[in-house]
Design a protein around this motif. Sequence first.
Motif, PDB file in Angstrom:
ATOM      1  N   ARG A  89       5.376  -8.718  24.392  1.00  0.00           N
ATOM      2  CA  ARG A  89       4.348  -9.391  25.184  1.00  0.00           C
ATOM      3  C   ARG A  89       4.902 -10.329  26.245  1.00  0.00           C
ATOM      4  NH1 ARG A  89       2.398 -12.530  20.593  1.00  0.00           N
ATOM      5  NH2 ARG A  89       4.482 -12.033  19.955  1.00  0.00           N
ATOM      6  N   GLY A 115       0.351  -8.346  36.119  1.00  0.00           N
ATOM      7  CA  GLY A 115       0.656  -7.521  34.952  1.00  0.00           C
ATOM      8  C   GLY A 115       1.243  -6.178  35.327  1.00  0.00           C
ATOM      9  N   ASN A 117      -7.442  -5.897  31.571  1.00  0.00           N
ATOM     10  CA  ASN A 117      -7.194  -5.689  32.994  1.00  0.00           C
ATOM     11  C   ASN A 117      -8.359  -5.000  33.684  1.00  0.00           C
ATOM     12  OD1 ASN A 117      -4.772  -7.034  33.005  1.00  0.00           O
ATOM     13  ND2 ASN A 117      -3.580  -5.203  32.599  1.00  0.00           N
ATOM     14  N   SER A 145      -4.611  -4.855  26.249  1.00  0.00           N
ATOM     15  CA  SER A 145      -4.213  -5.385  27.554  1.00  0.00           C
ATOM     16  C   SER A 145      -4.828  -4.547  28.673  1.00  0.00           C
ATOM     17  CB  SER A 145      -2.693  -5.467  27.689  1.00  0.00           C
ATOM     18  OG  SER A 145      -2.084  -4.209  27.641  1.00  0.00           O
ATOM     19  N   THR A 192      -3.604 -10.189  36.438  1.00  0.00           N
ATOM     20  CA  THR A 192      -3.808  -9.239  35.352  1.00  0.00           C
ATOM     21  C   THR A 192      -2.883  -9.580  34.177  1.00  0.00           C
ATOM     22  OG1 THR A 192      -2.259  -7.730  36.435  1.00  0.00           O
ATOM     23  CG2 THR A 192      -4.610  -7.352  36.824  1.00  0.00           C
ATOM     24  N   THR A 193      -3.233  -9.064  33.015  1.00  0.00           N
ATOM     25  CA  THR A 193      -2.515  -9.323  31.770  1.00  0.00           C
ATOM     26  C   THR A 193      -1.251  -8.474  31.698  1.00  0.00           C
ATOM     27  OG1 THR A 193      -4.588  -9.778  30.652  1.00  0.00           O
ATOM     28  CG2 THR A 193      -2.760  -9.195  29.250  1.00  0.00           C
TER      29      THR A 193
END
Length: 149
Positions: free
Chosen positions: A95, A81, A62, A58, A7-8
């Motif tokens: 980020r 993430g 996800n 984001s 995931t981000t």
Amino acid sequence: VQTMFGTTNYVCEKKFDSIYQVAVQRLPNARRECAASFKDMPAAEYVCANATMTKSGSQFLNVLTEEIAAADPTIKLVDTGGVTRDRCAHTKDARHYSPAITTIQLNMVLHQVILGRVDSLLANWTRLDVAPNIYEDGRFPDSTIPATR
């Protein structure tokens, strides 16, 4: 063959620097430019409108990743993430996260590859809550090695 998705990272908007704040203000134009550049791609307008490097972007990425992984049993999803959620003290630019965070993320991936599970690392997440701000003095917690981005 299995495919692994991560995931981000969570985007901590309160840490945006001035250059990124200007870029975020330009998002309406950037979204139109993105959609025009990828006009032949299905759903380009939808993706360009939502897949931004912002908190909501984001989260969108996800959810999309989770939906793709849920639809294909050959995809393993690792919530790398998730380690970054509510960890704004571990980022300077909103980020990119500190080595303490990226080390946990890498270990999650390695555990998934080698052991097929990530449960053993979940206990390490709470340690980050009490760790000093990685960038406060420019060093890793409990180390003399200078921090890097």
